[in-house]
Design an enzyme around this catalytic site. Structure first.
Site, short mmCIF file in Angstrom:
data_model
loop_
_atom_site.label_atom_id
_atom_site.label_comp_id
_atom_site.label_asym_id
_atom_site.label_seq_id
_atom_site.Cartn_x
_atom_site.Cartn_y
_atom_site.Cartn_z
CE LYS A 10 -4.30 -0.12 0.73
NZ LYS A 10 -5.30 -0.51 -0.29
CB THR A 57 -2.80 -3.50 -0.46
OG1 THR A 57 -4.12 -3.24 -0.96
CG2 THR A 57 -1.99 -4.27 -1.48
CG ASP A 58 -8.24 -2.76 3.67
OD1 ASP A 58 -8.68 -3.30 4.71
OD2 ASP A 58 -8.45 -1.57 3.36
CG PHE A 159 30.59 25.96 -13.79
CD1 PHE A 159 30.20 25.79 -15.12
CD2 PHE A 159 31.13 24.88 -13.11
CE1 PHE A 159 30.34 24.56 -15.75
CE2 PHE A 159 31.27 23.64 -13.73
CZ PHE A 159 30.89 23.49 -15.05
NE ARG A 176 27.31 28.62 -10.63
CZ ARG A 176 27.33 27.40 -11.19
NH1 ARG A 176 27.04 27.24 -12.47
NH2 ARG A 176 27.66 26.35 -10.47
CB VAL A 227 26.65 21.62 -8.32
CG1 VAL A 227 25.76 20.67 -7.51
CG2 VAL A 227 25.88 22.88 -8.67
CD GLN A 228 29.78 19.00 -11.17
OE1 GLN A 228 29.59 20.17 -10.79
NE2 GLN A 228 29.59 18.63 -12.42
CG ASN A 254 23.12 24.44 -11.43
OD1 ASN A 254 22.58 25.40 -10.87
ND2 ASN A 254 24.34 24.47 -11.92
CG HIS A 256 20.46 26.59 -15.03
ND1 HIS A 256 21.71 26.41 -14.47
CD2 HIS A 256 20.17 25.44 -15.68
CE1 HIS A 256 22.14 25.21 -14.78
NE2 HIS A 256 21.24 24.59 -15.50
O1 LIG Z 1 28.13 23.63 -11.03
C1 LIG Z 1 27.97 23.33 -12.22
N1 LIG Z 1 28.36 22.10 -12.65
C2 LIG Z 1 28.21 21.71 -13.95
O2 LIG Z 1 28.59 20.57 -14.29
C3 LIG Z 1 27.66 22.65 -14.86
N2 LIG Z 1 27.39 22.63 -16.21
N3 LIG Z 1 26.85 23.80 -16.53
N4 LIG Z 1 26.79 24.60 -15.45
C4 LIG Z 1 27.27 23.90 -14.39
N5 LIG Z 1 27.43 24.24 -13.08
#
Ligand SMILES: O=c1[nH]c(=O)c2nn[nH]c2[nH]1
Length: 295
Positions: A10, A57-58, A159, A176, A227-228, A254, A256
């Site tokens: 459920k 499931t009940d 970036f 950014r 971000v990575q 991400n 934008h």
């Molecule tokens: O932080 C980011 N990682 C990415 O891989 C990426 N690609 N475009 N902009 C980005 N910004």
């Protein structure tokens, strides 16, 4: 043909529980959405229409409510483990119970500077999630998480230095907006039995608080080169903070925000360091995923 895998149960079982402290009059509420899926010797219900192996499931839904009455519903790791363990103990033909508990936010109102005894508000779509899998003879695997924590920073994100070739149009940027909708999880070392989960109870809330504050502090304070890299640091810090956790994962969109070039209008400057007005994008969005293990 043969069954490769099967599980049923459920989903979207909404549960609310109130705790009333008679001494203080303070009431505490918890609201969750629960999913339970069962695996085991159930193939004949698919292949032979033999329903003798089917826990309806009940009945699964009934059990979710009964366990909420019988046991605490917080921390969600404990409640999910009680539910999973029940199905293995009660039904010998069931070999695995997958339990997902999503806890929604009811944040206590502060009225005239004082916490109100029984009034709450939903501060965001963020949820605290738990996925517990109880497997016969193999204990309980638990992954805790945070979903839907939407964050934005107006600077402190860069970036640049990425691949530049005949497919590239993205300009390099040193300042950014960064916005993401956090989906984060941390997987605990295996719990051999329900008793081990009960002993770990004090660690679950602390881990969630640590993961949430580490996520926001790292997001806020890092001058993020990507971000990575920022999410990798978040994983490392959570592993340092919670020794019982084996790995940490993030899935970060991400989201934008594009500069709006206004130079066509009376020479308005709104790009680069002059950018103030942006167009938030619903899509496409970057999606960056990572799992970091302790070893
Ligand atoms: O932080 C980011 N990682 C990415 O891989 C990426 N690609 N475009 N902009 C980005 N910004």
């Amino acid at each position: 043909a043969s069954i490769a895998s099967a599980r049923y149960g459920k989903d979207n079982v909404r549960v609310y529980k109130v705790e009333r402290d008679a001494a203080t009059g303070v009431q505490t509420v918890t609201e969750m959405t629960v999913c339970v899926l069962l695996e085991g010797a159930i193939d004949v219900s698919y292949t032979k229409a033999d329903n003798s192996v089917v826990v309806a499931t009940d009945s699964i839904k009934n059990t979710i409510y009964l366990k909420a009455k019988e046991h605490p519903v917080t921390p969600p790791e404990l409640y999910a483990s009680y539910i999973g363990s029940h199905f293995l103990e009660k039904y010998s033909h069931i070999t695995a119970a997958h339990v997902k508990v999503v806890t929604h936010r009811w944040t206590r109102m502060s009225i005239d500077g004082k916490p109100h005894p029984h009034s709450f508000y939903r501060d965001g779509n963020e949820t605290r999630n738990v996925e517990a899998v109880a497997r016969r003879g193999k204990g309980i695997e638990i992954r805790s998480g945070i979903v839907g924590l939407l964050v934005l920073k107006s600077t402190g994100s860069q970036f640049h230095g990425f691949v530049r070739d005949e497919f590239t149009t993205l300009p390099e940027v040193w300042d950014r907006i960064l916005s993401t909708d956090v989906d984060c999880g941390w997987t605990w070392k295996n719990f051999p039995a329900m008793s081990a989960v009960e002993q770990a109870v004090p660690k679950f809330d602390k881990a969630w608080e640590d993961a949430r504050s580490i996520t926001m502090k790292t997001f806020a304070e890092e001058n993020s080169p990507s971000v990575q890299n920022t999410m990798y640091k978040m994983c490392e810090y959570i592993l340092q903070a919670v020794p019982e956790v084996e790995n940490v994962d993030y899935s970060l969109p991400n989201k934008h925000y594009f500069e709006v070039d206004m130079s066509w209008h009376k020479g308005f400057k709104n790009t680069g360091k002059d950018a103030e007005v942006y167009a938030p994008q619903s899509g496409p969005n970057g999606l960056i995923e990572l799992t970091v293990s302790r070893s």
